[in-house]
Design a protein around this motif. Structure first.
Motif, short mmCIF file in Angstrom:
data_model
loop_
_atom_site.label_atom_id
_atom_site.label_comp_id
_atom_site.label_asym_id
_atom_site.label_seq_id
_atom_site.Cartn_x
_atom_site.Cartn_y
_atom_site.Cartn_z
N ILE A 214 -94.81 36.98 19.78
CA ILE A 214 -94.95 35.94 20.80
C ILE A 214 -95.51 34.67 20.16
CG2 ILE A 214 -96.05 35.37 22.99
CD1 ILE A 214 -96.22 38.44 23.48
N ALA A 215 -96.55 34.84 19.32
CA ALA A 215 -97.19 33.67 18.68
C ALA A 215 -96.17 32.96 17.79
CB ALA A 215 -98.38 34.13 17.85
N ALA A 216 -95.39 33.75 17.04
CA ALA A 216 -94.40 33.15 16.13
C ALA A 216 -93.36 32.37 16.94
CB ALA A 216 -93.72 34.24 15.32
N PHE A 217 -92.99 32.91 18.13
CA PHE A 217 -91.98 32.23 18.95
C PHE A 217 -92.48 30.84 19.36
CE2 PHE A 217 -90.06 31.11 23.00
CZ PHE A 217 -88.71 31.30 22.75
N TYR A 218 -93.72 30.81 19.90
CA TYR A 218 -94.23 29.50 20.35
C TYR A 218 -94.53 28.59 19.17
CZ TYR A 218 -94.09 31.22 25.07
OH TYR A 218 -93.63 31.70 26.27
N GLY A 219 -94.91 29.19 18.02
CA GLY A 219 -95.09 28.39 16.80
C GLY A 219 -93.81 27.64 16.46
N CYS A 220 -92.68 28.34 16.57
CA CYS A 220 -91.39 27.70 16.29
C CYS A 220 -91.14 26.54 17.27
CB CYS A 220 -90.24 28.69 16.42
SG CYS A 220 -90.19 29.85 15.07
N LEU A 221 -91.43 26.78 18.57
CA LEU A 221 -91.21 25.71 19.56
C LEU A 221 -92.08 24.50 19.21
CD1 LEU A 221 -90.91 27.49 23.03
CD2 LEU A 221 -89.13 26.94 21.39
N TYR A 222 -93.36 24.80 18.81
CA TYR A 222 -94.28 23.69 18.48
C TYR A 222 -93.77 22.91 17.28
CZ TYR A 222 -98.06 25.17 21.68
OH TYR A 222 -98.81 25.47 22.80
N ALA A 223 -93.07 23.61 16.39
CA ALA A 223 -92.60 22.94 15.16
C ALA A 223 -91.21 22.34 15.35
CB ALA A 223 -92.58 23.94 14.02
N GLY A 224 -90.62 22.56 16.54
CA GLY A 224 -89.28 22.03 16.76
C GLY A 224 -88.18 22.87 16.13
N CYS A 225 -88.51 24.10 15.75
CA CYS A 225 -87.49 24.98 15.18
C CYS A 225 -86.89 25.87 16.28
CB CYS A 225 -88.10 25.87 14.10
SG CYS A 225 -88.74 24.92 12.74
#
Length: 1574
Positions: free
Chosen positions: A1049-1060
């Motif tokens: 879950i954390a990795a998913f939102y990390g991607c959204l935060y990074a625009g990936c």
């Protein structure tokens, strides 16, 4: 076996050979010993044919020219083949029929068998030497209970010269392929090219129909480094995709790689099936409703009877002789007092020495004693147990006729009714249960038996005789004189003239195994004795030798009853003596100068085989040799051969007197012993073809398929006989027509005890002439015999009603088919001639089944060759196909008391799947010719039909929608944000400590949890890491390879935060890297991921040695491990400029094995979350338990997205933990007092199977499910009604509300279309309450034609369908015709099309296949509303307006999903859903745990998992074939039996049928058995 006359053998060698053969037939040496000694003897004289190595076993060079000159030859006319069926003409006919077949070579693919299975069958049932010689009475067929006495391998006439019969060569095995045995099977590689072609075909994905919304198959795309993956990953930990065994390529002899052998066999099968079948049929009859099944139309050219109507035949007058006694008891009294010393019965011991002589005096006094004791010594004086007229059982062994006779006459004197039955040897004898029913229905309470027999009955530990299965409670009463009290001086039995009271009851076993009791009156008994006396010319004090069973039938009538009437002397020869010395009866005839002998044809055959050049055999004393089974058409050959040999020993031809009898009509006809030897007996050579149409045609020219029958003499004195049509009204036949013989006479049975209806049909028949008038005022009795009355009033029998099989309108006799099978070389293949032939009804017609015991030493190759030949021979001679041919190990078929095959029991075992054959060959393709016509599609409603408002052709258009999002007022704070990343930031600020996620481990304790703020912080760090270490740009794709949990879950939102753009990927399974890693690699490559994020553990795994064996590890993109994150946070969080840009990619492997990724935009993602929030009423105060895989579809959305959007707490339970602790999910639901929970079918199945027996212990642990309002199964398939119902039932006791369980439905184009949360209790009146899911029953046959027909529950062919859930808010559905794209009406089956804000925006494809894209995601209707843009789901279903209303007061529209178009199989123009066929198959046998079906080159392949011993594998083949024919009108091409766990299942619990297909064709399943149906 090579014929001695073709070899120059010295005389002493010949003599020694003759001795050897004798030893073998007597059983002094075993077959093996015989062959060894024999080959030693003649080895030196054998010319070696070219190409035969001397070491080759003798047996293999099967010779074949009979030489009639040899006297040995004539004498031992046949070997281990049942003599009742012996006929040289017939053997030649069979050979000719087979030779004919050779021209059109049959290529029958041999079944594949696991090695363990092959070995087991050959040794298990081997008879140890020393038991070899017991001649069994053995073959059985539709009519013959007690077969022939059959010896082990006496060499046979038709095995002469050395040159191997050319037609055996390898006709059966296709061309000259060499055949090698590998560890699991025997394979014949076809020609290299064909198999390679099949291999290539196996690689390409066949079976995609036109463009029915199949997602692009990304698996076949190739990039620079071509991907060698054919199998996307398949499974949760427990059920790892099977590591298919021995898949390395081995080379067969001719260089064909073995892996292609399955494809080659299928090719061979397809080629064989292309051959022309029987002539096509024309007419139809309607089966129930729409399905048209063909009905066989009579062929206009078939023979029809042309003769005049037959005239009933009258027997001669029954002359009343002045001194004939008035009753049988009177006769006994007369002889017992006048000549008490006259011998009545002599019994023999097993050495053939006279054991005991019963005189008439002793018979009289002992019978009186028995009568007195039965009446006065059982029960009390006031309450005697047995009164005159009661029935008692007589249980006497076959070697004690004297005790039986005393007991029988004792009953007659006491006026009680004897019911003679067989001795029950064990508690579960074949057929003994039915005998018990007979005794029960006759009201038997007492069984008379002998001392020895009583001692031999099975006893319980306390010494009591147990109650046999199905038997009434019996008092066992021993009739030996020493146990009885003497009758008082003044007591005397009451001897009356014969009257209409019942004298005795004879049991009769019917075709279906039920046992009936035929009652014979005292007057009938007497009249029958008189008629026999007159026709046989019996005189006082004649000696008669009896070999037959004295308890019933001819043996009883001649050897116990008529003999006493005439004061004759009976020499009784027990079956046990015949086993040891088959010549004993002939020796007794000589010794006692007997005038009459009563035998069966098998006794004549055995005398022939064992007959030595005995100087002292002299049969001139015989004036009559009664052949009891003269009504078996095959007895003629025994009679001829016997006469041939014994004519030189004084046997006169006119002495042989065949007779015909039946339990109902007693003796029907008997040939009279005449002194006039000029009148030859009657013979008829009849055409089998004519017989099958019930017509008599004398066949002269074509020798191939004829039946030679002999007459059984003329009608009995005092009788009237006619022949009536076997079915329907009893109308007289024409003179050239075969029918059932009926007899009108006093001397017949009168009823079936206690069965008035059956009695009326059998004993009270009034035959009618063609004018419709009855021919007589007296009733006739049906004899059960088929035949005709020939010239001169001679009666001919062609078969029995019991053995009659009507296939496709033609009649075949089981006996004839047995004879043909036994005439097939190598005759010695069948163990002691033990063959059973019966018919079973499949799909409205009878189908012939042949079951044979094979010799212990036969190889796979032998048995297969033999089976192929039998099929051809039966086809050639009878023009009928065999539906199933099964071979069982020797000595395993159920036996009748005298050692024959118990037919109905065999049939029963076959039908319930417990026969355990070692070889099976099914031929449904050749036999089943009455399937419905292939479907011609009807034109559906097209643009031409008038649309008025919302009606199509007078029906409401099938459309429905969830609530309108625009009109829902809710205080949804999250709505003001366009992006999920913003929602998370907002929650981190407003409710930083609110827990969003709790992850449980297998012990049920919290492994980790995340608050809003923790998640936000963690995501920031990951975003920083992506920017720093990954150097990623906006819009780059990142593969997230995580186990189910919080990191994901954390990795998913990390991607959204990074625009990936994140893509969630299931990690490879550490125990099964070889099959799971390639899928990971493929998704990473197909999704064009710029980097992979994962945990440290998986990071190591991806670079491990095992991994490099499976994929090229050097081509991975950068792999980032998120276990150590940088401390700093990114400079600023990315905010997408446009909500329609990509939020994430959702990759999933479809059940057809296709990998498809869909694009989800930010708009769609937010709309999706909102829709779920509204439907499920999710708020921050709620807790939801989720037990799903978080990698794709709704499972991913619920696991990762919904909590962030709605703020509720998600309790996460990884499904893999349930394998360790099946109760984990339900305990969590109970412990956290959860009201809403989501699971998958595999989780539900795990709980149902794993916790089925633990509900009590769970209750005691406090498991409580009463708070659960909704338990939704997340699925992309038709709801599995049986599973959800059994789950609800099982956990009802733990408080689960039966309405709580429901299903959701989603697919690739829209991840959730329906989701049905129930609102139970007080919430039901609030806004979102939906009605309960409704279940409807549809007709499965209409469904195949793409039509929906609603039927009542429980009606035939009904299929229950459960509604898939309530349509989500903002979703619209319409049902459209997949071909024409026109809208369909209510309750019409079509493709489900969906329009919604959360539709995916397209496939993520590498090669931009635009047509597919626009077709699946941007379709428009061809007429009606042509503006709306719809996405096609690829699923068939229908909408139905129900009576229920939803919250807004609207009528509720229920959506029913039927199945995926990709999965559906088009067979014979109809559409089948695999699950329906699989459900039928799983129901057919308790050992089938799972089943999967697929098609290959138009053949239906059924794979079943066997939970049982491998010996059961072959039982399943006929059952599977039958059920699919009966319920689906399909012929199964290949049945594959595999171990549990071989059928691959994905994480959603769906079967991966295409993987299975590829595994099967690549020969990687290591199946237990593969049957190729012909």
């Amino acid at each position: 076996m090579a014929d001695r006359d073709t070899l120059p053998l010295p005389l002493e060698v010949r003599a020694r050979l003759a001795e050897l053969e004798l030893e073998l037939s007597e059983g002094d040496i075993t077959q093996k010993g015989y062959e060894k000694k024999r080959s030693k003897l003649i080895g030196a004289y054998l010319p070696q044919p070219p190409g035969v190595e001397p070491s080759m076993p003798q047996e293999r060079r099967t010779p074949a020219t009979p030489s009639s000159s040899s006297r040995y030859h004539r004498r031992r006319s046949s070997g281990s083949r049942d003599e009742r069926y012996r006929s040289d003409v017939h053997t030649e006919a069979v050979q000719a029929a087979l030779a004919k077949h050779k021209e059109r070579k049959m290529a029958v693919p041999m079944p594949s068998k696991r090695r363990s299975l092959v070995v087991q069958t050959s040794m298990e049932a081997y008879t140890p030497p020393g038991e070899e010689h017991i001649p069994d009475q053995d073959t059985s067929s539709g009519s013959e209970g007690e077969g022939s006495m059959q010896g082990e391998g006496t060499p046979t006439s038709s095995q002469g010269s050395i040159n191997m019969e050319h037609w055996i060569s390898r006709a059966i095995h296709g061309s000259t392929t060499s055949s090698t045995t590998s560890s699991s099977s025997t394979h014949s590689g076809g020609s290299g090219a064909a198999s390679r072609l099949a291999d290539v075909m196996a690689q390409t994905h066949i079976g995609m129909s036109e463009n029915h919304s199949a997602p692009p198959d990304v698996t076949t795309y190739t990039s620079e480094h071509s991907i060698q993956v054919e199998r996307p990953q398949v499974s949760t930990a427990s059920r790892t995709a099977p590591k298919y065994g021995n898949a390395e390529l081995m080379e067969t002899g001719d260089g064909v790689p073995v892996s292609s052998r399955v494809s080659a066999k299928i090719q061979q099968l397809v080629n064989t099936l292309k051959r022309p079948k029987r002539p096509p049929l024309r007419e139809f009859f309607v089966d129930d409703f729409e399905e048209l099944l063909e009905v066989q139309q009579p062929d206009p050219n078939q023979p029809k009877p042309e003769g005049a109507q037959m005239v009933p035949m009258r027997g001669e007058q029954l002359g009343v002789v002045t001194n004939w006694p008035p009753s049988l008891e009177a006769a006994l009294q007369r002889w017992g007092t006048i000549s008490p010393k006259a011998p009545c019965l002599t019994t023999m011991d097993t050495n053939g020495k006279p054991l005991y002589i019963l005189t008439y005096g002793k018979l009289w006094t002992r019978s009186m004693k028995v009568a007195y004791n039965i009446l006065h010594k059982l029960g009390t004086k006031q309450e005697p147990m047995v009164r005159p007229g009661d029935r008692v059982a007589l249980v006497f062994p076959n070697n004690d006729p004297a005790a039986f006779m005393v007991a029988f006459y004792g009953c007659l004197l006491a006026e009680v009714v004897p019911v003679p039955i067989e001795v029950p040897l064990t508690r579960k004898d074949a057929g003994s249960q039915q005998i018990g029913f007979l005794l029960g229905s006759c009201g038997v309470t007492v069984a008379l038996t002998s001392d020895a027999c009583h001692k031999g009955l099975p006893k319980s530990p306390t010494g009591e005789i147990p109650q046999f299965k199905g038997w009434p409670k019996l008092l066992w009463f021993v009739t030996e004189s020493k146990h009885l009290s003497k009758p008082p001086r003044d007591w005397f039995p009451h001897i009356k003239d014969a009257n209409n009271d019942t004298a005795y009851i004879e049991y009769k076993t019917c075709k279906d195994g039920s046992v009936l009791g035929v009652t014979v009156m005292r007057i009938a008994l007497l009249t029958h004795c008189q008629a026999l006396t007159q026709s046989c010319g019996y005189t006082e004090a004649e000696t008669i030798v009896n070999v037959l069973d004295f308890k019933k039938d001819v043996g009883l009538w001649h050897g116990i009853l008529t003999s006493v009437m005439n004061m004759m002397h009976v020499i009784s020869i027990p079956y046990s003596l015949m086993k040891v010395n088959p010549l004993s009866w002939i020796q007794k005839v000589c010794q006692y100068k007997a005038k009459v002998a009563c035998v069966k044809s098998r006794d004549m055959h055995w005398a022939l085989v064992a007959h030595r050049d005995q100087r002292d055999v002299n049969l001139s004393s015989l004036r009559m040799l009664v052949v009891a089974d003269g009504s078996n058409p095959w007895s003629i050959s025994s009679c001829d051969a016997f006469l041939n040999v014994f004519q030189t020993k004084g046997l006169r031809p006119e002495v042989i007197c065949p007779c015909a009898s039946s339990p109902e009509a007693l003796t029907v006809a008997i040939r009279r012993p005449t002194d006039d030897s000029n009148q030859p007996p009657g013979r008829g050579v009849l055409s089998m073809q004519g017989l099958s149409h019930g017509v008599i045609r004398v066949d002269s020219e074509e020798k191939l398929s004829v039946l030679t029958v002999q007459d059984v003499g003329t009608v009995m004195p005092g009788g009237l006989m006619c022949v009536v049509k076997p079915d329907g009204v009893p109308q007289l036949c024409k003179t050239d027509e075969i029918g059932e013989l009926c007899v009108c006479s006093i001397a017949t049975g009168t009823s079936y005890y206690g069965l008035s209806g059956m009695t009326k049909n059998t004993f009270e028949v009034f035959p009618m002439s063609s004018s419709g008038a009855p021919i007589s005022e007296y009733p006739f009795t049906r004899t059960g015999l088929l035949g005709f009355v020939g010239p001169g009033g001679l009666v001919f029998i062609a078969g029995k009603m019991d053995g009659l099989m009507v296939v496709g309108g033609r009649r075949h006799n089981a006996d004839d088919i047995v004879a043909t099978a036994l005439a097939v070389e190598p005759m010695k293949f069948v163990y002691r001639g033990r063959i059973a032939v019966f018919s079973i009804t499949v799909l409205h017609d009878e189908r012939i089944v042949v079951v044979a015991e094979q010799r212990p030493d036969s190889t796979e190759e032998d048995s297969f060759q033999w089976m192929s030949r039998v099929l051809q021979a039966i086809d050639g001679i009878h023009q009928v196909g065999v539906y199933c041919l099964a071979l069982v190990p020797s000595n395993t078929l159920p036996k009748t008391p005298l050692g024959g095959i118990h037919l109905s029991e065999t049939k029963q075992l076959f039908l319930e799947g417990s026969l355990h054959p070692c070889n099976v060959l099914m031929c449904p393709h050749t036999c089943v010719t009455n399937l419905p016509k292939p479907r011609q599609k009807q034109p559906e409603i097209g643009p031409a039909s008038v649309m008025v408002g919302n009606l199509v052709s007078g029906k409401r258009i099938a459309q429905a929608s969830g609530r309108d999002l625009g009109q829902i007022e809710d205080n949804d704070q999250a709505r003001k944000f366009l992006f999920l990343s913003e929602v998370l930031q907002w929650r981190a600020q407003t409710t930083p400590d609110h827990v969003l996620y709790t992850l449980l481990n297998s012990r049920g304790t919290i492994a980790s949890s995340l608050t809003c703020l923790q998640l936000h912080k963690r995501a920031e760090k990951i975003a920083a890491m992506l920017a720093e270490r990954g150097h990623l740009q906006d819009g780059d794709h990142v593969a997230l390879v995580y186990p189910p949990g919080i990191d994901l879950i954390a990795a998913f939102y990390g991607c959204l935060y990074a625009g990936c753009v994140p893509i969630t990927v299931r990690p490879p399974h550490p125990q099964n890297i070889a099959t799971t890693l390639p899928t990971v690699k493929m998704i990473v490559e197909v999704s064009r991921s710029a980097c992979v994020m994962t945990t440290q553990v998986i990071c190591k795994l991806l670079r491990s040695k095992e991994a490099s064996a499976a994929v090229d590890v050097r081509t991975w993109p950068p792999v980032l491990d998120t276990d150590d994150l940088p401390k700093k946070k990114p400079p600023q969080l990315y905010k997408p400029s446009n909500p329609d840009t990509l939020a994430y990619l959702d990759f999933s492997v479809s059940t057809t094995g296709m990998l498809a990724g869909v694009k989800m935009s930010h708009t769609a993602t937010s709309a999706f979350c909102r829709s779920i929030k509204l439907q499920c009423e999710l708020y921050p105060s709620r807790e939801v338990a989720i037990c799903l895989d978080p990698y794709c579809g709704l499972g991913f959305v619920l696991w990762c997205l919904c909590s962030v959007y709605s703020g509720h707490q998600s309790i996460l339970i990884p499904p893999s933990e349930l394998e360790v602790n099946p109760a984990l999910w339900l305990l969590a639901v109970s412990q956290y007092k959860v009201r809403d929970t989501f699971c998958s079918y595999s989780v539900m199945e795990l709980c149902t199977k794993g916790l089925g027996l633990q509900t009590e212990s769970l209750k005691s642990r406090g498991l409580e499910l009463s708070r659960v309002r909704t338990c939704v199964v997340v699925a992309e398939e038709r709801p599995r009604i049986a599973l959800t119902q059994s789950f609800s039932k099982l956990f009802k006791d733990l408080g689960l509300h039966p309405r709580a369980v429901s299903t959701s439905f989603g697919c690739r184009v829209n991840l959730a279309i329906c989701l049905q949360p129930h609102r139970l209790g007080k919430l039901a009146d609030q806004g979102t309450s939906g009605p309960d899911p409704t279940t409807v029953y549809v007709d499965m046959r209409a469904l195949r034609h793409d039509r929906v027909r609603l039927v009542e529950r429980g009606s035939p062919h009904s299929l229950p369908l459960m509604e898939s859930g309530k349509i989500l808010p903002g979703v619209r559905i319409i049902i459209a015709n997949p071909e024409t794209k026109g809208p369909l009406g209510d309750s019409h089956l079509g493709e489900i099309w969906v329009h919604s804000g959360h539709n995916a925006s397209g496939y993520f494809t590498v090669y931009g296949d635009e047509s597919l894209q626009s077709d699946h995601f941007n379709s428009r209707l061809s007429f009606g509303d042509t503006q709306t843009i719809w996405a096609r789901t690829g699923y068939l279903g229908f909408l139905r307006r129900t009576e229920l209303t939803d919250a807004s007061g609207e009528r509720h529209d229920a959506l029913y999903v039927v199945g995926a178009l990709d999965e559906a199989m088009e067979l014979r123009g109809m559409r089948y859903h695999p699950i329906d066929i699989e459900t039928s198959v799983i129901r057919t046998h308790k050992s089938i745990t799972e089943c999967a079906v697929f098609t290959w080159t138009n053949l239906l392949v059924v794979v079943v998992e066997l939970d049982g011993s491998e010996q059961e594998a072959l039982d399943l083949v006929p059952l599977v074939t039958n059920v699919v024919l009966e319920e689906h009108y399909l012929i199964v091409g290949v049945v594959v039996v595999v171990d549990i766990g071989v059928i691959p299942i994905n994480s959603r619990g769906e079967k991966q049928r295409m993987h299975l297909r590829d595994g099967f064709l690549a020969d990687q399943l290591d199946p237990i058995y593969v049957a190729y149906n012909m």
